[in-house]
Motif scaffolding. Structure first.
Motif, PDB file in Angstrom:
ATOM      1  N   UNK A   1     -16.095 122.285   9.273  1.00  0.00           N
ATOM      2  CA  UNK A   1     -16.653 122.250  10.633  1.00  0.00           C
ATOM      3  C   UNK A   1     -17.807 123.241  10.781  1.00  0.00           C
ATOM      4  N   UNK A   2     -17.706 124.375  10.065  1.00  0.00           N
ATOM      5  CA  UNK A   2     -18.795 125.352  10.082  1.00  0.00           C
ATOM      6  C   UNK A   2     -20.073 124.770   9.502  1.00  0.00           C
ATOM      7  N   UNK A   3     -19.955 124.066   8.367  1.00  0.00           N
ATOM      8  CA  UNK A   3     -21.120 123.429   7.742  1.00  0.00           C
ATOM      9  C   UNK A   3     -21.688 122.350   8.663  1.00  0.00           C
ATOM     10  N   UNK A   4     -20.782 121.572   9.281  1.00  0.00           N
ATOM     11  CA  UNK A   4     -21.224 120.520  10.208  1.00  0.00           C
ATOM     12  C   UNK A   4     -21.989 121.116  11.385  1.00  0.00           C
ATOM     13  N   UNK A   5     -21.455 122.202  11.972  1.00  0.00           N
ATOM     14  CA  UNK A   5     -22.118 122.850  13.113  1.00  0.00           C
ATOM     15  C   UNK A   5     -23.482 123.411  12.697  1.00  0.00           C
ATOM     16  N   UNK A   6     -23.551 123.994  11.508  1.00  0.00           N
ATOM     17  CA  UNK A   6     -24.823 124.545  11.005  1.00  0.00           C
ATOM     18  C   UNK A   6     -25.861 123.441  10.851  1.00  0.00           C
ATOM     19  N   UNK A   7     -25.430 122.294  10.291  1.00  0.00           N
ATOM     20  CA  UNK A   7     -26.361 121.180  10.104  1.00  0.00           C
ATOM     21  C   UNK A   7     -26.852 120.645  11.438  1.00  0.00           C
ATOM     22  N   UNK A   8     -25.968 120.621  12.433  1.00  0.00           N
ATOM     23  CA  UNK A   8     -26.362 120.152  13.769  1.00  0.00           C
ATOM     24  C   UNK A   8     -27.415 121.084  14.382  1.00  0.00           C
TER      25      UNK A   8
ATOM     26  N   UNK B   1      -8.797 109.679  12.505  1.00  0.00           N
ATOM     27  CA  UNK B   1      -8.514 109.541  13.933  1.00  0.00           C
ATOM     28  C   UNK B   1      -9.498 110.359  14.768  1.00  0.00           C
ATOM     29  N   UNK B   2      -9.811 111.568  14.287  1.00  0.00           N
ATOM     30  CA  UNK B   2     -10.697 112.459  15.048  1.00  0.00           C
ATOM     31  C   UNK B   2     -12.147 112.432  14.553  1.00  0.00           C
ATOM     32  N   UNK B   3     -12.467 111.489  13.672  1.00  0.00           N
ATOM     33  CA  UNK B   3     -13.812 111.435  13.085  1.00  0.00           C
ATOM     34  C   UNK B   3     -14.940 111.277  14.104  1.00  0.00           C
ATOM     35  N   UNK B   4     -14.719 110.602  15.256  1.00  0.00           N
ATOM     36  CA  UNK B   4     -15.814 110.532  16.239  1.00  0.00           C
ATOM     37  C   UNK B   4     -16.267 111.907  16.749  1.00  0.00           C
ATOM     38  N   UNK B   5     -15.376 112.894  16.683  1.00  0.00           N
ATOM     39  CA  UNK B   5     -15.718 114.231  17.192  1.00  0.00           C
ATOM     40  C   UNK B   5     -16.722 114.947  16.295  1.00  0.00           C
ATOM     41  N   UNK B   6     -16.743 114.602  15.014  1.00  0.00           N
ATOM     42  CA  UNK B   6     -17.700 115.247  14.100  1.00  0.00           C
ATOM     43  C   UNK B   6     -18.558 114.211  13.364  1.00  0.00           C
ATOM     44  N   UNK B   7     -18.673 113.009  13.995  1.00  0.00           N
ATOM     45  CA  UNK B   7     -19.550 111.948  13.499  1.00  0.00           C
ATOM     46  C   UNK B   7     -19.286 111.595  12.034  1.00  0.00           C
ATOM     47  N   UNK B   8     -18.019 111.663  11.653  1.00  0.00           N
ATOM     48  CA  UNK B   8     -17.585 111.250  10.302  1.00  0.00           C
ATOM     49  C   UNK B   8     -18.356 111.992   9.213  1.00  0.00           C
ATOM     50  N   UNK B   9     -18.697 113.251   9.492  1.00  0.00           N
ATOM     51  CA  UNK B   9     -19.507 114.033   8.556  1.00  0.00           C
ATOM     52  C   UNK B   9     -18.750 114.273   7.251  1.00  0.00           C
ATOM     53  N   UNK B  10     -19.415 114.011   6.136  1.00  0.00           N
ATOM     54  CA  UNK B  10     -18.758 114.115   4.826  1.00  0.00           C
ATOM     55  C   UNK B  10     -18.389 115.561   4.483  1.00  0.00           C
ATOM     56  N   UNK B  11     -19.115 116.536   5.034  1.00  0.00           N
ATOM     57  CA  UNK B  11     -18.830 117.948   4.742  1.00  0.00           C
ATOM     58  C   UNK B  11     -17.452 118.340   5.250  1.00  0.00           C
ATOM     59  N   UNK B  12     -17.072 117.817   6.412  1.00  0.00           N
ATOM     60  CA  UNK B  12     -15.745 118.114   6.965  1.00  0.00           C
ATOM     61  C   UNK B  12     -14.669 117.486   6.087  1.00  0.00           C
ATOM     62  N   UNK B  13     -14.882 116.231   5.709  1.00  0.00           N
ATOM     63  CA  UNK B  13     -13.936 115.545   4.817  1.00  0.00           C
ATOM     64  C   UNK B  13     -13.796 116.314   3.501  1.00  0.00           C
ATOM     65  N   UNK B  14     -14.948 116.682   2.924  1.00  0.00           N
ATOM     66  CA  UNK B  14     -14.947 117.342   1.617  1.00  0.00           C
ATOM     67  C   UNK B  14     -14.208 118.678   1.678  1.00  0.00           C
ATOM     68  N   UNK B  15     -14.472 119.474   2.716  1.00  0.00           N
ATOM     69  CA  UNK B  15     -13.824 120.778   2.836  1.00  0.00           C
ATOM     70  C   UNK B  15     -12.310 120.667   2.927  1.00  0.00           C
ATOM     71  N   UNK B  16     -11.833 119.748   3.766  1.00  0.00           N
ATOM     72  CA  UNK B  16     -10.380 119.604   3.963  1.00  0.00           C
ATOM     73  C   UNK B  16      -9.706 119.068   2.709  1.00  0.00           C
ATOM     74  N   UNK B  17     -10.253 117.996   2.139  1.00  0.00           N
ATOM     75  CA  UNK B  17      -9.623 117.359   0.973  1.00  0.00           C
ATOM     76  C   UNK B  17      -9.660 118.274  -0.249  1.00  0.00           C
ATOM     77  N   UNK B  18     -10.775 118.959  -0.460  1.00  0.00           N
ATOM     78  CA  UNK B  18     -10.884 119.870  -1.602  1.00  0.00           C
ATOM     79  C   UNK B  18      -9.825 120.965  -1.537  1.00  0.00           C
ATOM     80  N   UNK B  19      -9.609 121.517  -0.343  1.00  0.00           N
ATOM     81  CA  UNK B  19      -8.641 122.601  -0.188  1.00  0.00           C
ATOM     82  C   UNK B  19      -7.202 122.093  -0.092  1.00  0.00           C
TER      83      UNK B  19
END
Length: 459
Positions: A439-446, A366-384
């Protein structure tokens, strides 16, 4: 191309589709049983139940719309095709032949027919009933036609009218005062959390992921081209339909609490519903309920076995649609004969594992447009999320697993190290930690990307 402005009738069509998608036999028995368990604490329990039983299913359909997904496989795709396929198989197995589809037969039998039969014949009767039930489901779904959907359009309104009459009679002649009846031990202080967890049993968030594409496709066929318009129409129609579902849930919960004035807490909601119908309408009411509930559940079963066969044939095309269909019906028949209580007991652990994963994936989508569907955000949340969700699953298993040495070790570890573990929510804090890291990894990559662009421009 200009979009067509939708009429009130269009919104009603989408709302009706969403209602039919989410409201089945299981949606009757779990809120009713929740009312009995919660007793005078029915209101906080209801609020918790509505989060996972109403809000989350609506968000699951929105997740399909926002991410332009074709189904549950696409929702998990940001984590790779392997994860997406495994997630799809688990979802379809859970709402399909392992638990959801067999429940259509066992609820029909337990609520409708079991009270009319001597207890010693009930196992044999369930065998015969489920065999005929799933044979009909196989035949009706063998070829795609509109007979079953048209039957559903006729039966569901009739069933809802009868349910409305049950509510009228129950509130005009209450069996007890819901504010005065006792609450079970678990619901004395943790009513909201237990209601939240009880909402898992509806399986509607999983169903929304699996069938939401049907609703989204219908909205697009009405002339809605922009994804934002599709999401907006789905949200508006969803609020209307889910408000109706929420109202029915609240009434069922209150009726369940009132029933404690005459009955004890039942083994499951099927028994509770049967007791209510008998108390108010006797054998005639029971027979009418049995017939109508069976036909209504049959239409649901046809939709479930067909969806299972279609999705599995698409991803495993070497096996034909009809073979997958036969497998789904046969497996559902075998599972159904364990009985409703056993199906609920063994489905709970799987739901304790799948629902946290589904919740975080729905919210991420639902909120994927806010972080451009970045896989790092998905991976961090699902892994934890996946590890503590697995721990919750182990602890929720029947005693043969949960009371084993492994089960006790897992229970001790989660209680000692994971916040909210005693509430069955040990995944919550780790998921938030994973979100922060992702989100930290996503921000760093940006930032790194902008730096690289600036360096290239200077060169």
């Amino acid at each position: 191309m200009q979009e067509r402005k939708l009429t009130k009738k269009d919104y009603f069509v989408v709302s009706s589709m969403l209602f039919a998608l989410f409201f089945g036999a299981g949606n009757l028995i779990f809120p009713l049983h929740l009312g009995q368990l919660a007793g005078h604490n029915w209101l906080p329990a209801s609020l918790g139940f509505l989060v996972t039983g109403v809000l989350l299913p609506l968000l699951s359909v929105l997740a399909i719309a926002v991410t332009r997904s074709k189904g549950v496989y696409d929702v998990g795709l940001p984590l790779g095709s392997g994860f997406a396929l495994a997630f799809m198989v688990l979802i379809h197995a859970t709402i399909g032949p392992l638990f959801g589809t067999p429940r259509t037969a066992t609820v029909s039998f337990a609520v409708g027919f079991a009270p009319l039969l001597p207890e010693k014949f009930q196992h044999l009767a369930l065998f015969g009933f489920s065999a005929v039930f799933f044979l009909l489901a196989f035949l009706l779904s063998y070829k795609e036609n509109k007979i079953v959907s048209n039957l559903g359009k006729l039966l569901n309104p009739v069933f809802l009218v009868l349910l409305f009459l049950v509510f009228v009679v129950a509130f005009l002649n209450p069996l007890g005062n819901p504010a005065e009846v006792a609450s079970t031990k678990e619901y004395l202080h943790g009513a909201f959390t237990n209601g939240f967890l009880e909402g898992y049993n509806t399986m509607d968030a999983l169903a929304g992921l699996a069938f939401g594409v049907t609703v989204v496709s219908a909205v697009r066929s009405m002339g809605q081209k922009k994804e934002s318009s599709v999401a907006k129409v789905t949200a508006k129609a969803g609020v209307l339909s889910m408000a109706a579902v929420a109202l029915i849930y609240l009434l069922l919960i209150v009726v369940g609490a009132m029933s404690l004035g005459k009955f004890k807490v039942s083994a499951d909601g099927g028994v509770a519903f049967s007791q209510l119908v008998n108390a108010y309408a006797g054998v005639f009411g029971q027979a009418l309920l049995a017939t109508l509930l069976t036909l209504t559940c049959l239409t649901t079963a046809v939709g479930l076995v067909a969806a299972f066969a279609q999705d599995f044939h698409e991803h495993f095309p070497k096996v034909s649609y009809h073979t997958w269909l036969a497998f789904s019906c046969l497996a559902s028949f075998l599972t159904a004969n364990f009985g409703l209580q056993q199906i609920i007991a063994w489905s709970t652990p799987m739901l304790m594992f799948l629902y946290p994963l589904s919740m975080v994936l729905i919210l991420l989508s639902v909120f994927s447009p806010l972080f451009h569907k970045d896989s790092a955000v998905y991976f961090g949340v699902v892994l934890f999320t996946v590890v503590p969700a697995f721990f919750d699953m182990v602890v929720a298993f029947p005693a043969v697993v949960s009371q084993s040495a492994f089960g006790k070790a897992v229970a001790a570890f989660r209680l000692h190290y994971l916040p909210f573990a005693s509430m069955g929510l040990s995944w919550l804090v780790p998921a938030l930690v994973g979100l922060a890291l992702g989100l930290g990894v996503y921000a760093f990559k940006r930032v790194q990307g902008k730096v690289n662009v600036q360096v290239l421009e200077e060169e």
